[in-house]
Structure formats: structure tokens, C-alpha cells
Design an enzyme around this catalytic site. Structure first.
Site, PDB file in Angstrom:
ATOM      1  N   HIS A 473       0.832  -1.207   0.000  1.00  0.00           N
ATOM      2  CA  HIS A 473       0.000   0.000   0.000  1.00  0.00           C
ATOM      3  C   HIS A 473       0.869   1.261   0.000  1.00  0.00           C
ATOM      4  CE1 HIS A 473      -3.547   2.514   1.230  1.00  0.00           C
ATOM      5  NE2 HIS A 473      -2.582   3.236   1.779  1.00  0.00           N
ATOM      6  N   GLU A 474       1.793   1.343   0.941  1.00  0.00           N
ATOM      7  CA  GLU A 474       2.609   2.543   1.041  1.00  0.00           C
ATOM      8  C   GLU A 474       3.511   2.700  -0.179  1.00  0.00           C
ATOM      9  OE1 GLU A 474       2.002   4.826   3.079  1.00  0.00           O
ATOM     10  OE2 GLU A 474       0.601   3.667   4.302  1.00  0.00           O
ATOM     11  N   HIS A 477       1.777   4.661  -2.811  1.00  0.00           N
ATOM     12  CA  HIS A 477       1.976   6.103  -2.632  1.00  0.00           C
ATOM     13  C   HIS A 477       3.350   6.516  -3.175  1.00  0.00           C
ATOM     14  CE1 HIS A 477      -1.575   7.051  -0.327  1.00  0.00           C
ATOM     15  NE2 HIS A 477      -1.269   6.245   0.664  1.00  0.00           N
ATOM     16  N   HIS A 480       3.377   6.874  -6.842  1.00  0.00           N
ATOM     17  CA  HIS A 480       2.689   8.113  -7.207  1.00  0.00           C
ATOM     18  C   HIS A 480       3.664   9.289  -7.114  1.00  0.00           C
ATOM     19  CE1 HIS A 480      -1.463  10.334  -6.809  1.00  0.00           C
ATOM     20  NE2 HIS A 480      -0.860  10.592  -7.941  1.00  0.00           N
TER      21      HIS A 480
END
Length: 686
Positions: A473-474, A477, A480
Site C-alpha cells: 500500500h505505502e 503512494h 505516485h
């Protein structure tokens, strides 16, 4: 004459990509660097507003984007450390800095002359030959200054500045209280027998945590940010589970120096007053008006739509757990909140023959990182990761990786800070140490922070499935932040609407159980055997298992956030009891089941009272609508492929905040997102 003391924060970093030279930076360097940066930024803004020429994009917006580069660099260097390695000295600096940062921000955002110049450019947008990104920059800068209060009269601005300064102090105090009380409430056990059920690595970590507290021979279980705790699923002794959950739920609400009850009430009151000053009925209305949701009514409608089915699923799950208790315990008892995770694992084993704790030998951290997280990125985007052990950071546990694009071009740096420590705030997060910008000529440096318990020296770091999910999940980020290619720093990386920012990170979770990825990293750390195929199938079959609980605890927190921030100033002033308000809010949406406590209670709800998610914690489920719909697209279009990855990168991740996020989604997907995949994923479609 004494030579001036060299301050490494005031000189360009000698390290690649502008990585702060933490080996040279000392705590005493921060405040002088901020003072210089504030003055420099103020002078840059004054130069813009003093320009006698008519406002244009070139003489107003472009220098505005170039301004504040030193403040940006110093802020990112400091706040990275403040969240991940907040020693007592760093915390003291943060308390001094909070009102100064607030005052400086207000001085810029409320500058009437700057606002007038931007407004003049905005009024003539259709006459100007601007790129799409430039047009959006004008619109966003004007909207953000308007929302900040730039159009208010001087009296209102003065009160607004007072409110912002006080709120900055309060949120800093909330975070400090929470960190202190979380450390104070670590649960100490006298013997290993009390912790029956923990894996050897978990037990050694508890022994090490106790030793660091001067409690040799004992065991300390440190607390996680959220209400529950990973150990609750495996601890055999019920009294041990009860002690851990009770400690977790007591944080910052015990009537001691770290109690944040009054801090919460004052934050809510002041946010409500500020919203009214800016022309909004509530803080929630203020926040959501500039998000993709558009209004608190839209948010509440989604939460209510999901809460009923989630609560019913949780009741069915509770009944199944109670049956296990009744059938297996010599002296049955009514199921309590601290029992849920333990008996859930028993049901999981009975129905799916899966023991999640027993999976940890297949999830060795280094293999998960390199052969799972990095491997998926290599297959999707052609990236290459090269560890840079020569680069210093703010703590010895931090690792740096240079990221190269598919053609070998340097893309940026990725830093990973995996382990928990007493100086690190709870939870997991991504932040940027350097933001990408073509205008400034900078490449991204991004950091992932997790809170994995560190085993004793020489023992492997074995992750839980939840840890694996958090890492993927991280890293979503991080991608991104690494991929966004924009001209203006205002749009760099994850600088998008709050209720869109979780979308890319949630999408990246899909690769955890994707066959080619899972087979590459889920290998037993001792035997080298792959995770058995039948276990993998049972894991996939159990994906909706316990979703009643998980959805309910999340929705309860999201609703609690909305309830606090939907209050008008008079309503906020009338709240005298935090616990009573919380109970009433959860009863209102039907999520007041005692065995399913909210994921965060108010006094330790860091996301909304010391983070950037006030009135925005709904963002996770809002973004999951897009996420679940995107997973369907990948399944329909070749799965783990460069073609799919390149499309997702070019049309979504790569645009940062330079494009309306829902337009970017439609460009990628070909239509708006549909909610059906989310309902199916969470077992809410029946």
C-alpha cells in the site's frame, strides 16, 4: 571575529537528488534555517507584489512557483524526522515551530496584493495562451487562497490568523500526547508463559522492547496506532489480550498529563468557528467542498449505504465466533472485543484451513520487498532498484534505493524506514523529501515509514499478511510520488485531492496475491519452499472473510470523523464529554456494537486531530470505489503487464495534481467508476 557556524540546511545538499545530508544536520540547525527560509520566502513574495507591470502568468504565477524553495527543503527535512524520529529535542523544536509556520503560511495565503494579482490573471484566462497545466495552476491557486481566507476583511483575517495559530499548537500537542501515552502504556508481562501463542520472533521483540526500557527478563508489548493489535489474534491467554486492548483504548484519555480530551474539544470548536468565518456551515462542509466528494451529504450517504450491510455481516460473524467459544471453551463466556481476533483465527482455520500466523515464515521482509514489491513494479513499469548504502539518513534503520526507469534514466530515490521505535509515530505513511518539478529541476525523493516490530539481532524479520499489505500500500503512494511528471511543484507527486490520494496506493495492493508476484516472493525463509498452492487458493477464497468486522470498524471511525466535523460553532461548544459524543455518533449510524470498537477513538485518532485527514477519513472507502473498479480493468486487460502498467502510469500516476483527478480516471478507465466491484469485494452485495 567569530566565523559564522555552517548550517548544512542553508546550502545545497552535496548528496544525489538533493537528499538532505542528515549526517551533517544537527537539531540546532533547524530553527535558524527556518528563520532564514521564512525571510527569503517573504522577500520573494514581496518582489512579486511590488512588480509595477500588469499581472501575467510569467510575472506572477511562475515566480510564485519558484518561491519558497528553501522553506520547502527545510520543512521536508525537518518534518520527515519529526514524524519518524522525534527525540525530545525534535519535539521541543516542533512546539516552537508550529505557531511560526502557521503565521508564515497565513501571511502568504492571506496576502491581498498577491491574491489580487492571481485574480487578475484568472479573470483573463481565456485571453491567455496557457497550457492545460498552467490554466489549472491559476485556478487552483486562486481557489486555495480564497478558501484560506484571502477575500476576508482585515478584522476577519486577524481572527483567522489567531485560530490557525492556536490550531497548529493544539495539533502538535495532540501528537506529542499520543506518542508519550502510547509509549507509557506499553503492556509489560513478567513471563513468556503469559504471551503463549506468540511466534519466537515476536517474543524476542517483546523481550528486546522490555530490555530497552530497563526491564531485563520481562516482556513489553508496544501498541499500534489503531485500536486493535496484531497479537490479539494469537495470544492464548484471555487476560493478556484484555490488557493489551484496554491499554490501546485508554490512550490519551486517562486524566493524566497526556490526556487529549480537552484538546479534541478545543480543536473541534476552533475548526467549526474557522469554517463559519470562511462562510461554511461546518468544517466538514469546508473540507469536502474542495474534494471529489463535493459535500458532507455525499460522504454521509455513502457511509450510511455501507454501514447497514456491514453491521449485519458483523453480527453474523459474531454469532459464528460465539459458537466457537461455546463449543471449545470449558467455561464459555460472552464474546468480548479482545476475543474477536483470536476466535476469528479459529473460524478461519475451521472454514478455510488457514492459520495466518503460520504464514509468516513465507513473508520474510527482504524477500517481500525485493521479490514482491519491487518485482511487481519492475514487471508493470520496467523499474530497476539499486540499494545505496553510501547515502546517510536520519536513522540507521533507513535504507535508500536509487530508482531507474525502464531505459536506465535515473528516476529518483526511494527510502524505506521499516521498524517501529519509541521516537516514531504510529501507523504507516509516505512522504516526499524532495518533490519533482521541471521548473525547479528536481527529481523525487520519497520515504515509506512502517512500524514493524524489529526482532533480536540475527533473527529474520517475518511479516504478517497485514504487514505485507501495508508495505504494498505505502509503496503505491511512493510510486505516485516517483512517477508524477509536472512542471510546477504545486502539482508534484501526491499533491492531489485528499479523497483521491489513497486510490493509487490501494490499487497497488492487488499484486499481493497476484499469481506471478506471490510465487516470486512467498518462499519459506528456511526451506525455500513456495507457499503451497492450496493455501494460496484458500487465501483467495477467504478474501471476504471477516469483512463485516473490518468494514464496520473502519466505517465507525469515518463516521466519527464526520460527526465531529459536522458541528456548527454552537453545537461544538455544547459538547462537554468526548466519550459520550462518540457513543451517540456511533449509535446514530448503528455501529455501536461493543465487540467491534471503532478503528480509532477520538483521543488517539491521529489522522484527524494531528494529520491531514480532518473530515477526510472517509477518503479510504471513497477511493476504494475507484480502486476496486481499476482492479477489474487490470483483470480484463492482461493483468501484470507493461501495457497495463504504462497506461496506468501515463494517464493517472504521471499527471500528479496537474489534472482534475476524476477526468484523469475517466481518461484511464474510459468511464466513471462503478461501485459494484467494491460491494462485491467487501461482501456487501448480498
Amino acid at each position: 571575529m567569530t566565523a559564522p557556524v555552517f548550517n548544512p540546511l542553508l546550502a545545497p545538499s552535496p548528496l544525489p537528488y538533493g537528499l538532505p545530508d542528515y549526517a551533517a544536520i544537527e537539531p540546532g540547525h533547524y530553527l535558524p534555517a527556518f528563520e532564514r527560509a521564512f525571510a527569503e520566502h517573504r522577500a520573494e513574495i514581496d518582489a512579486i507584489t511590488a512588480n509595477p507591470d500588469a499581472p501575467t502568468f510569467e510575472n506572477t504565477l511562475e515566480p510564485l512557483e519558484r518561491s519558497g524553495a528553501l522553506l520547502d527543503a527545510v520543512s521536508r527535512a525537518f518534518y520527515t524526522v519529526n514524524s519518524a524520529h522525534a527525540t525530545a529535542e525534535i519535539q521541543e523544536i516542533d512546539e516552537q515551530l508550529a505557531p511560526l509556520m502557521s503565521a508564515h503560511s497565513d501571511a502568504i495565503e492571506l496576502d491581498a496584493a498577491l491574491y489580487a494579482r492571481i485574480g487578475s490573471v484568472r479573470d483573463r484566462l481565456d485571453e491567455l495562451d496557457l497550457t492545460a497545466e498552467q490554466r489549472r495552476l491559476v485556478e487552483r491557486r486562486h481557489t486555495e487562497m480564497t478558501r484560506a481566507g484571502a477575500a476576508l476583511d482585515d478584522t476577519a483575517k486577524e481572527r483567522l490568523t489567531e485560530l490557525n495559530a492556536r490550531l497548529s499548537t493544539l495539533t502538535t500537542r495532540f501528537e506529542k500526547n499520543l506518542l508519550a501515552d502510547t509509549n507509557d502504556l506499553a503492556v509489560v508481562f513478567d513471563s513468556a508463559e503469559e504471551l503463549e501463542g506468540l511466534a519466537p520472533g515476536e517474543l524476542s521483540a517483546a523481550a528486546e522492547a522490555a530490555r530497552e526500557r530497563g526491564l531485563d527478563g520481562r516482556y513489553a508489548v508496544t501498541l499500534t496506532l489503531f485500536t486493535g493489535h496484531p497479537h490479539l489474534s494469537s495470544l492464548v491467554r484471555r487476560d493478556a489480550r484484555e490488557r493489551i486492548l484496554a491499554a490501546s483504548r485508554a490512550r490519551a484519555s486517562r486524566g493524566n498529563a497526556n490526556d487529549s480530551s480537552e484538546v479534541v474539544r478545543e480543536i473541534v470548536r476552533l475548526r467549526a468557528e474557522r469554517a463559519a468565518l470562511l462562510g461554511y456551515p461546518s468544517h466538514a462542509a469546508y473540507v469536502t467542498s474542495d474534494e471529489t466528494a463535493g459535500s458532507p451529504e455525499a460522504v454521509r450517504a455513502l457511509l450510511r449505504r455501507l454501514a447497514g450491510p456491514a453491521a449485519r455481516n458483523a453480527q453474523r460473524e459474531k454469532a459464528a465466533l460465539q459458537r466457537i467459544v461455546d463449543e471449545t471453551e470449558p467455561e464459555p463466556f460472552p464474546l468480548a472485543a479482545h476475543d474477536w481476533a483470536f476466535y476469528t483465527e479459529k473460524v478461519r482455520q475451521a472454514e478455510y484451513d488457514i492459520d495466518t500466523a503460520a504464514l509468516r515464515p513465507w513473508f520474510e521482509a527482504e524477500r517481500v520487498l525485493r521479490d514482491g514489491v519491487f518485482h511487481a513494479a519492475q514487471e508493470l513499469y520496467g523499474l530497476d532498484f539499486r540499494e545505496r548504502a553510501d547515502l546517510p539518513s536520519y536513522h540507521p534503520d533507513v535504507r535508500a534505493f536509487e530508482v531507474l526507469d525502464s531505459d536506465g534514466t535515473p528516476l529518483g530515490l526511494y527510502l524505506l524506514d521499516l521498524y517501529t521505535r519509541d521516537t516514531k509515530r504510529g501507523g504507516a505513511w509516505m512522504n516526499s523529501l524532495v518533490a519533482q518539478s521541471a521548473l525547479r529541476g528536481t527529481k523525487p525523493v520519497v520515504v515509506n515509514n512502517l512500524n514493524v516490530v524489529k526482532p533480536a539481532a540475527g533473527e529474520p524479520t517475518l511479516l504478517t499478511l497485514d504487514n505485507v499489505t501495508t508495505l504494498f500500500h505505502e509503496f503505491g503512494h511512493a510510486l505516485h510520488g516517483l512517477f508524477a511528471r509536472v512542471t510546477y511543484p504545486h502539482f508534484a507527486g501526491t499533491a492531489v485531492h485528499r479523497d483521491f490520494v489513497e486510490f493509487p496506493s490501494q490499487v497497488n495492493e492487488m499484486w499481493i496475491l497476484w499469481p506471478e508476484v506471490l510465487a516470486n516472493y512467498a518462499v519459506h525463509h528456511e526451506t525455500g519452499e513456495p507457499l503451497p498452492a492450496d493455501v494460496v487458493e484458500r487465501l483467495r477464497a477467504s478474501e471476504t472473510f471477516n469483512q463485516g468486522f473490518e468494514t464496520s470498524e473502519y466505517l465507525a471511525a469515518a463516521w466519527l470523523d464526520q460527526a465531529w466535523h459536522a458541528l456548527s460553532p454552537s453545537e461544538a461548544a455544547a459538547v462537554t464529554d468526548v466519550a459520550a459524543f462518540e457513543a451517540a455518533a456511533l449509535a446514530d449510524i448503528g455501529l455501536d456494537e461493543p465487540t467491534v470498537p471503532t478503528r480509532y477513538s477520538s483521543t488517539y485518532f491521529q489522522h484527524i486531530f494531528a494529520g491531514g485527514y480532518s473530515a477526510g477519513y472517509y477518503s479510504y472507502i471513497w477511493a476504494e470505489v475507484l480502486d476496486a473498479d481499476t482492479v477489474e480493468w487490470f483483470r480484463e486487460n492482461g493483468g501484470l503487464s507493461r501495457a497495463g502498467g504504462d497506461r496506468f502510469r501515463a494517464r493517472l500516476l504521471g499527471v500528479g495534481g496537474a489534472k482534475d483527478p476524476l477526468e484523469a480516471y475517466r481518461d484511464f478507465r474510459g468511464r466513471d467508476a462503478e461501485i459494484a466491484p467494491l460491494l462485491k469485494r467487501r461482501g456487501l452485495d448480498a
